[in-house]
Write a protein that holds these residues in place. Structure first.
Motif, mmCIF file in Angstrom:
data_model
loop_
_atom_site.group_PDB
_atom_site.id
_atom_site.type_symbol
_atom_site.label_atom_id
_atom_site.label_comp_id
_atom_site.label_asym_id
_atom_site.label_seq_id
_atom_site.Cartn_x
_atom_site.Cartn_y
_atom_site.Cartn_z
ATOM 1 N N ALA A 1 0.843 -1.080 -0.206
ATOM 2 C CA ALA A 1 0.067 0.209 0.044
ATOM 3 C C ALA A 1 0.915 1.266 0.017
ATOM 4 C CB ALA A 1 -0.947 -0.008 1.183
ATOM 5 N N PRO A 2 0.435 2.389 -0.631
ATOM 6 C CA PRO A 2 1.102 3.589 -0.638
ATOM 7 C C PRO A 2 1.491 4.144 0.873
ATOM 8 C CG PRO A 2 -0.738 3.489 -2.160
ATOM 9 C CD PRO A 2 -0.913 2.463 -1.248
ATOM 10 N N GLU A 3 0.719 3.906 1.690
ATOM 11 C CA GLU A 3 0.828 4.446 3.204
ATOM 12 C C GLU A 3 1.772 3.427 3.835
ATOM 13 O OE1 GLU A 3 -1.819 5.174 7.244
ATOM 14 O OE2 GLU A 3 -3.031 4.539 5.380
ATOM 15 N N ILE A 4 2.614 4.210 4.331
ATOM 16 C CA ILE A 4 3.692 3.192 5.184
ATOM 17 C C ILE A 4 2.867 2.480 6.219
ATOM 18 C CG2 ILE A 4 4.501 4.920 6.686
ATOM 19 C CD1 ILE A 4 7.481 4.184 5.724
ATOM 20 N N LEU A 5 3.731 1.454 6.397
ATOM 21 C CA LEU A 5 3.071 0.505 7.503
ATOM 22 C C LEU A 5 3.982 0.587 8.517
ATOM 23 C CD1 LEU A 5 1.456 -2.031 8.690
ATOM 24 C CD2 LEU A 5 3.132 -3.654 7.818
ATOM 25 N N PRO B 1 8.890 9.186 9.965
ATOM 26 C CA PRO B 1 8.063 8.478 9.251
ATOM 27 C C PRO B 1 7.557 8.913 7.811
ATOM 28 C CG PRO B 1 7.485 7.971 11.421
ATOM 29 C CD PRO B 1 8.413 9.161 11.179
ATOM 30 N N ALA B 2 6.982 10.261 7.994
ATOM 31 C CA ALA B 2 6.266 10.752 6.756
ATOM 32 C C ALA B 2 7.228 11.137 5.744
ATOM 33 C CB ALA B 2 5.742 12.196 7.241
ATOM 34 N N ARG B 3 8.470 11.294 5.964
ATOM 35 C CA ARG B 3 9.746 11.254 4.858
ATOM 36 C C ARG B 3 9.960 10.072 4.508
ATOM 37 N NH1 ARG B 3 10.964 13.503 0.565
ATOM 38 N NH2 ARG B 3 13.166 13.537 -0.082
ATOM 39 N N LEU B 4 9.889 9.003 5.099
ATOM 40 C CA LEU B 4 10.137 7.730 4.748
ATOM 41 C C LEU B 4 9.291 7.264 3.781
ATOM 42 C CD1 LEU B 4 11.550 5.946 8.094
ATOM 43 C CD2 LEU B 4 12.753 6.498 5.834
ATOM 44 N N GLN B 5 7.631 7.483 3.883
ATOM 45 C CA GLN B 5 6.736 7.381 3.172
ATOM 46 C C GLN B 5 7.007 7.962 1.896
ATOM 47 O OE1 GLN B 5 2.651 7.079 4.606
ATOM 48 N NE2 GLN B 5 2.067 8.636 3.376
ATOM 49 N N GLU B 6 7.266 9.293 1.909
ATOM 50 C CA GLU B 6 7.517 9.871 0.505
ATOM 51 C C GLU B 6 8.597 9.500 -0.084
ATOM 52 O OE1 GLU B 6 8.567 14.133 1.902
ATOM 53 O OE2 GLU B 6 6.587 14.687 2.507
#
Length: 265
Positions: free
Chosen positions: A24-28, A219-224
């Motif tokens: 999924a695009p949202e990081i787990l 986490p937000a940057r890792l998701q990006e």
């Protein structure tokens, strides 16, 4: 928990759901747990989608040093109790497979586990690939979409090696693990943005798994950047133990229990 929890259909469904969380695009984010009460506490927190055990934390809670010093029977029993306590997918940290990754993963599946970390410990690449293939074979044999978080220790065993060589090793090993069917490549260590970007580019989006430690990227940057999964290893137990130690010191000094303490057990 009903008997359906241990039925193959329920296990297969949890395995597939867990695999889908990684793509999924949202990081787990998985907040690591080590016993039933830590597992049920985290499971009840809004936003929790899956659980993952930390081998270091389980070993410490039972009086063993990390590094496969805990007998396999005790580890399987511990992760089985955690899996039985929740309907969420549970992944287990199985270190390097306790000498037989295929059998260890099969036994873990038998107690309700649907994913695992297996460490390469920087063995020769062919041997490391064989380890991961054995783990995958166990999942296939049990007929579930087992989530293998194939771990390379390139960074945690880097010592004083050239960082560029270390990163190159992580890329080579990760690509080899993905080639034999691993769901993700877990690269623990304090990774900077260049390392994360390089690994994501090499593996593809939503194929890199990282550990966040003090100083890690948010986490937000890792998701990006396209990271699939963040775990926290033994740090969550350290958070709990720090609170315990600080509370004990406060009580010995004549203070009181912390305000807002909830009866979560």
């Amino acid at each position: 928990m009903t008997d359906a929890h241990t039925e193959h259909g329920g296990l297969a469904a949890r395995a597939t759901a867990f695999a889908e969380l990684h793509s999924a695009p949202e990081i787990l984010q998985v907040v690591n747990v080590w016993d039933v009460i830590s597992a049920t506490t985290v499971a009840d927190v809004p936003g929790t989608k899956a659980l993952a055990t930390a081998s270091h934390s389980i070993a410490a809670s039972l009086g063993y040093e990390d590094g496969e010093n805990i007998p396999l029977e005790e580890m399987i029993a511990a992760i089985g109790r955690i899996a039985a306590a929740t309907d969420l997918p549970v992944s287990a940290d199985l270190e390097s497979g306790y000498g037989d990754p295929e059998d260890t993963v099969r036994r873990a599946i038998g107690v309700g586990i649907v994913g695992a970390n297996i460490e390469d410990q920087m063995r020769p690449l062919a041997d490391a690939v064989a380890q991961m293939e054995a783990a995958m074979k166990a999942g296939q044999g049990e007929g579930i979409d087992f989530v293998l978080n194939a771990r390379t220790d390139a960074f945690v065993r880097a010592g004083d090696r050239d960082p560029a060589e270390v990163l190159s090793d992580a890329v080579e090993r990760g690509k080899a693990f993905l080639a034999i069917g691993a769901t993700n490549v877990f690269v623990p260590g304090l990774l900077d943005e260049h390392a994360v970007s390089t690994l994501v580019e090499a593996f593809g989006p939503q194929r890199l798994s990282v550990i966040n430690v003090p100083g890690s990227l948010a986490p937000a940057r890792l998701q990006e950047l396209g990271v699939a999964r963040i775990s926290y290893g033994p740090w969550t137990q350290r958070v709990a133990l720090t609170a315990l130690a600080d509370s004990a010191a406060e009580l010995y000094a004549g203070g009181a229990l912390p305000g807002g303490t909830r009866p979560l057990n």
